[in-house]
Write a protein that holds these residues in place. Structure first.
Motif, PDB file in Angstrom:
ATOM      1  N   THR A   6      -2.419  -6.441  -3.764  1.00 34.11           N
ATOM      2  CA  THR A   6      -1.940  -7.904  -3.724  1.00 34.11           C
ATOM      3  C   THR A   6      -2.401  -8.653  -2.616  1.00 34.11           C
ATOM      4  O   THR A   6      -3.061  -7.894  -1.576  1.00 34.11           O
ATOM      5  N   LYS A   7      -2.859  -9.882  -3.125  1.00 37.04           N
ATOM      6  CA  LYS A   7      -3.251 -10.816  -2.011  1.00 37.04           C
ATOM      7  C   LYS A   7      -2.188 -12.133  -1.869  1.00 37.04           C
ATOM      8  O   LYS A   7      -2.419 -13.086  -2.429  1.00 37.04           O
ATOM      9  N   PRO A   8      -0.880 -11.793  -1.348  1.00 41.57           N
ATOM     10  CA  PRO A   8       0.165 -12.490  -1.281  1.00 41.57           C
ATOM     11  C   PRO A   8      -0.177 -14.082  -0.363  1.00 41.57           C
ATOM     12  O   PRO A   8      -1.011 -14.146   0.294  1.00 41.57           O
ATOM     13  N   ARG A   9       0.518 -15.090  -1.112  1.00 46.39           N
ATOM     14  CA  ARG A   9       0.545 -16.226  -0.565  1.00 46.39           C
ATOM     15  C   ARG A   9       1.724 -16.512   0.748  1.00 46.39           C
ATOM     16  O   ARG A   9       1.585 -17.414   1.330  1.00 46.39           O
ATOM     17  N   GLY A  10       2.412 -15.556   0.865  1.00 46.70           N
ATOM     18  CA  GLY A  10       3.412 -15.710   1.833  1.00 46.70           C
ATOM     19  C   GLY A  10       4.328 -14.343   1.879  1.00 46.70           C
ATOM     20  O   GLY A  10       3.836 -13.296   1.437  1.00 46.70           O
ATOM     21  N   GLY A  11       5.481 -14.292   2.791  1.00 49.09           N
ATOM     22  CA  GLY A  11       6.194 -12.821   2.719  1.00 49.09           C
ATOM     23  C   GLY A  11       5.695 -12.260   4.007  1.00 49.09           C
ATOM     24  O   GLY A  11       4.881 -12.535   4.911  1.00 49.09           O
ATOM     25  N   TYR A  12       5.913 -10.802   3.993  1.00 49.48           N
ATOM     26  CA  TYR A  12       5.454  -9.898   5.000  1.00 49.48           C
ATOM     27  C   TYR A  12       4.580  -8.769   4.771  1.00 49.48           C
ATOM     28  O   TYR A  12       4.500  -8.017   5.558  1.00 49.48           O
ATOM     29  N   PHE A  13       4.269  -8.670   3.560  1.00 51.58           N
ATOM     30  CA  PHE A  13       3.753  -7.281   2.840  1.00 51.58           C
ATOM     31  C   PHE A  13       2.691  -7.432   2.044  1.00 51.58           C
ATOM     32  O   PHE A  13       2.434  -8.555   1.464  1.00 51.58           O
ATOM     33  N   ILE A  14       1.766  -6.431   2.091  1.00 51.15           N
ATOM     34  CA  ILE A  14       0.759  -6.288   1.015  1.00 51.15           C
ATOM     35  C   ILE A  14       1.225  -5.036   0.575  1.00 51.15           C
ATOM     36  O   ILE A  14       1.354  -3.838   0.933  1.00 51.15           O
ATOM     37  N   SER A  15       1.157  -5.030  -1.144  1.00 48.09           N
ATOM     38  CA  SER A  15       1.338  -3.928  -1.886  1.00 48.09           C
ATOM     39  C   SER A  15       0.158  -3.129  -2.253  1.00 48.09           C
ATOM     40  O   SER A  15      -0.852  -3.684  -2.863  1.00 48.09           O
ATOM     41  N   PHE A  16       0.097  -1.953  -2.163  1.00 45.30           N
ATOM     42  CA  PHE A  16      -1.205  -1.076  -2.415  1.00 45.30           C
ATOM     43  C   PHE A  16      -0.908   0.100  -3.323  1.00 45.30           C
ATOM     44  O   PHE A  16      -0.057   0.691  -3.187  1.00 45.30           O
ATOM     45  N   ASN A  17      -1.549   0.115  -4.590  1.00 44.68           N
ATOM     46  CA  ASN A  17      -1.722   1.244  -5.391  1.00 44.68           C
ATOM     47  C   ASN A  17      -2.593   2.213  -5.290  1.00 44.68           C
ATOM     48  O   ASN A  17      -3.764   1.707  -5.483  1.00 44.68           O
ATOM     49  N   THR A  18      -2.512   3.725  -4.945  1.00 45.62           N
ATOM     50  CA  THR A  18      -3.550   4.521  -4.875  1.00 45.62           C
ATOM     51  C   THR A  18      -3.687   5.050  -6.424  1.00 45.62           C
ATOM     52  O   THR A  18      -3.127   4.596  -7.516  1.00 45.62           O
ATOM     53  N   LEU A  19      -4.720   5.882  -6.427  1.00 43.18           N
ATOM     54  CA  LEU A  19      -4.672   6.618  -7.902  1.00 43.18           C
ATOM     55  C   LEU A  19      -3.492   7.299  -7.955  1.00 43.18           C
ATOM     56  O   LEU A  19      -2.907   7.861  -6.839  1.00 43.18           O
ATOM     57  N   GLU A  20      -3.081   7.510  -9.035  1.00 48.32           N
ATOM     58  CA  GLU A  20      -1.707   8.343  -9.381  1.00 48.32           C
ATOM     59  C   GLU A  20      -1.951   9.765  -8.561  1.00 48.32           C
ATOM     60  O   GLU A  20      -2.621  10.376  -8.831  1.00 48.32           O
ATOM     61  N   GLY A  21      -0.668   9.856  -7.893  1.00 45.04           N
ATOM     62  CA  GLY A  21      -0.606  11.218  -7.180  1.00 45.04           C
ATOM     63  C   GLY A  21      -1.147  10.967  -5.811  1.00 45.04           C
ATOM     64  O   GLY A  21      -1.017  12.317  -5.195  1.00 45.04           O
ATOM     65  N   CYS A  22      -1.438  10.005  -5.588  1.00 46.07           N
ATOM     66  CA  CYS A  22      -1.962  10.011  -4.189  1.00 46.07           C
ATOM     67  C   CYS A  22      -1.364   9.458  -2.745  1.00 46.07           C
ATOM     68  O   CYS A  22      -1.707   9.608  -1.689  1.00 46.07           O
ATOM     69  N   ALA A  23      -0.327   8.644  -2.999  1.00 47.80           N
ATOM     70  CA  ALA A  23       0.437   7.848  -2.150  1.00 47.80           C
ATOM     71  C   ALA A  23       0.841   8.601  -0.922  1.00 47.80           C
ATOM     72  O   ALA A  23       0.538   8.376   0.144  1.00 47.80           O
ATOM     73  N   LYS A  24       1.764   9.702  -1.402  1.00 40.78           N
ATOM     74  CA  LYS A  24       2.056  10.519  -0.277  1.00 40.78           C
ATOM     75  C   LYS A  24       1.069  11.241   0.451  1.00 40.78           C
ATOM     76  O   LYS A  24       1.418  11.368   1.953  1.00 40.78           O
ATOM     77  N   ARG A  25      -0.130  11.557  -0.211  1.00 40.67           N
ATOM     78  CA  ARG A  25      -0.908  12.173   0.718  1.00 40.67           C
ATOM     79  C   ARG A  25      -1.664  11.168   1.679  1.00 40.67           C
ATOM     80  O   ARG A  25      -1.961  11.477   2.804  1.00 40.67           O
ATOM     81  N   VAL A  26      -1.958  10.058   1.083  1.00 45.60           N
ATOM     82  CA  VAL A  26      -2.540   8.821   1.972  1.00 45.60           C
ATOM     83  C   VAL A  26      -1.505   8.769   3.287  1.00 45.60           C
ATOM     84  O   VAL A  26      -2.017   8.762   4.591  1.00 45.60           O
ATOM     85  N   VAL A  27      -0.423   8.623   2.917  1.00 46.52           N
ATOM     86  CA  VAL A  27       0.727   8.395   4.170  1.00 46.52           C
ATOM     87  C   VAL A  27       0.591   9.465   5.237  1.00 46.52           C
ATOM     88  O   VAL A  27       0.740   9.406   6.331  1.00 46.52           O
ATOM     89  N   GLU A  28       0.503  10.661   4.563  1.00 48.62           N
ATOM     90  CA  GLU A  28       0.623  11.960   5.402  1.00 48.62           C
ATOM     91  C   GLU A  28      -0.660  11.862   6.377  1.00 48.62           C
ATOM     92  O   GLU A  28      -0.683  12.076   7.534  1.00 48.62           O
ATOM     93  N   LEU A  29      -1.884  11.563   5.610  1.00 49.97           N
ATOM     94  CA  LEU A  29      -3.142  11.665   6.585  1.00 49.97           C
ATOM     95  C   LEU A  29      -3.210  10.462   7.382  1.00 49.97           C
ATOM     96  O   LEU A  29      -3.598  10.676   8.615  1.00 49.97           O
TER      97      LEU A  29
END
Length: 425
Positions: free
Chosen positions: A342-365
């Motif tokens: 996402t490219k937000p206009r405000g707030g505190y976060f950017i939401s990122f979506n990986t390929l399905e099944g990859c988020a835990k591995r990304v955070v681990e790496l």
């Protein structure tokens, strides 16, 4: 070239290259934290003056009330006006609490569990209680309802807010559904804001449960990143009144990310009937919150114009950080087909979506390379992302240099996790 279009041999060659880049980053011994949406030290420096904004003479009387003493259960008049202006409601609908809006939300759920809602059966005496949870969403909301044993139902988030077709169908047919969590403006973590249609439909809900409540956490109501691109949402309290549902909503806000998170002011806005019921508990729970801190914020911020000017100073600090993350994602991952963000206009976060099944591995790496991210799955109830794809990026706390290093680790981890998955298929 998209990874999705590469041959097996091309993917393998890419993995060898990316693995080398990752090992080089890992050897740097980084220790960076992007796990929570905390203000950076320079933002806190902007607000440190709130500590000294009142003198001993100021606290003797305010609106006829001695701020040093007991009393003022629902807050001093000046602070009610300040928070009401921030929340775009009438001061008569506002109660001022301590420093944490999360604490108010916890109390509100707890009171409903033990004593019901305005005369309804306490939720603890019901066979089943459920809450609707727009996802991805705020992990601390979900933690509250999980703590009280409330069953949570995922509601997909669209570009303009929750899937209202699903919300309307569920609340109309199931009396055990008692509430919905909402972060309506610059939502955590996606940064989207609810459209007028979504707000109107939310306010017009026909609920099987008479004690159904919208928990409207307006945490980022003045947290714009750009002067010329600012989202505006309809006021849910006004819309509920127009729809004949004046009691259906609780609104929450605080100055936690306006001034000092550890020493801010939090507020709740609701209908007169709701406030009357809530105050019955408050008279047992407390004789009053910190009135001197309330006056500090009034003196320091001065009013709504002062809040806007203060928040623009913060935005000047935050814009380069968000841009640095967005630029890194585009330059390193754009066109590879392995992530969306996402490219937000405000707030505190950017939401990122990986390929399905990859988020835990990304955070681990990332963790192994010295960068702590919010846990994968945290943006879903029970920490269970059904697609294991969503990661919340919090750019606010690190310095610009730290953020640059963290982005290198993140994009390299996304590439490596994606290549591992594609090669394993």
């Amino acid at each position: 070239m998209s990874y999705l279009d590469m041959s097996y041999d091309e993917l393998k060659a890419q993995k060898t290259q990316v693995q080398k880049q990752y090992e080089d980053l890992k050897s740097e011994g980084l220790k960076l934290d992007m796990s929570r949406g905390k203000p950076g030290a320079n933002q806190l420096d902007l607000s440190v003056g709130v500590v000294d904004s009142v003198s001993s003479k100021d606290v003797l009387k305010s609106g006829g009330l001695d701020l040093r003493n007991y009393g003022g259960l629902d807050g001093i008049a000046e602070c009610k006006k300040l928070m009401a202006d921030i929340m775009e409601v009438d001061p008569s609908k506002v109660i001022i609490y301590g420093n944490s809006s999360l604490n108010i939300m916890y109390d509100t759920v707890s009171r409903s569990v033990t004593h019901g809602v305005m005369g309804s059966v306490p939720w603890s005496k019901l066979d089943k209680v459920k809450f609707l949870c727009p996802v991805p969403g705020y992990d601390r909301h979900f933690a509250i309802t999980e703590f009280f044993g409330i069953e949570m139902i995922n509601i997909p988030m669209n570009d303009d807010g929750p899937d209202m077709d699903m919300v309307e169908e569920l609340v109309a047919s199931d009396e055990s559904i008692k509430g919905i969590w909402c972060v309506p403006k610059y939502s955590n973590p996606t940064g989207i804001s609810y459209s007028d249609e979504v707000v109107k439909r939310m306010a017009s809900l026909k609920c099987a449960a008479k004690d159904f409540r919208i928990f409207w956490d307006n945490a980022y109501c003045v947290h714009h990143l750009y002067e010329d691109k600012q989202d505006k949402i309809l006021n849910i309290i006004d819309e509920c009144e127009k729809a004949g549902n004046p009691d259906m909503v609780y609104m929450f806000a605080s100055t936690s990310k306006i001034t000092l998170p550890g020493g801010g002011v939090a507020a709740m806005a609701a209908s007169e009937a709701n406030l009357e019921f809530i105050k019955k508990q408050m008279t047992i729970q407390t004789i009053g919150h910190d009135k001197i801190n309330q006056l500090r914020h009034v003196k320091f911020l001065g009013g709504l114009d002062g809040v806007k000017a203060h928040m623009e100073k913060q935005a000047q600090m935050l814009r380069p950080k968000f841009k640095a993350v967005e630029d890194a994602l585009e330059q390193e991952l754009g066109g590879l087909g392995i992530g969306e963000w996402t490219k937000p206009r405000g707030g505190y976060f950017i939401s990122f979506n990986t390929l399905e099944g990859c988020a835990k591995r990304v955070v681990e790496l990332c963790r192994e390379a010295g960068v702590i991210m919010t846990g994968a799955g945290a943006t879903y109830p029970y920490g269970k992302d059904p697609k294991d794809s969503n990661i919340r990026i919090a750019p606010t706390l690190p310095s610009p240099q730290e953020l640059t290093e963290a982005c290198k680790v993140f994009v390299t981890s996304v590439k490596l996790a994606s290549l591992e998955k594609l090669l394993a298929q």
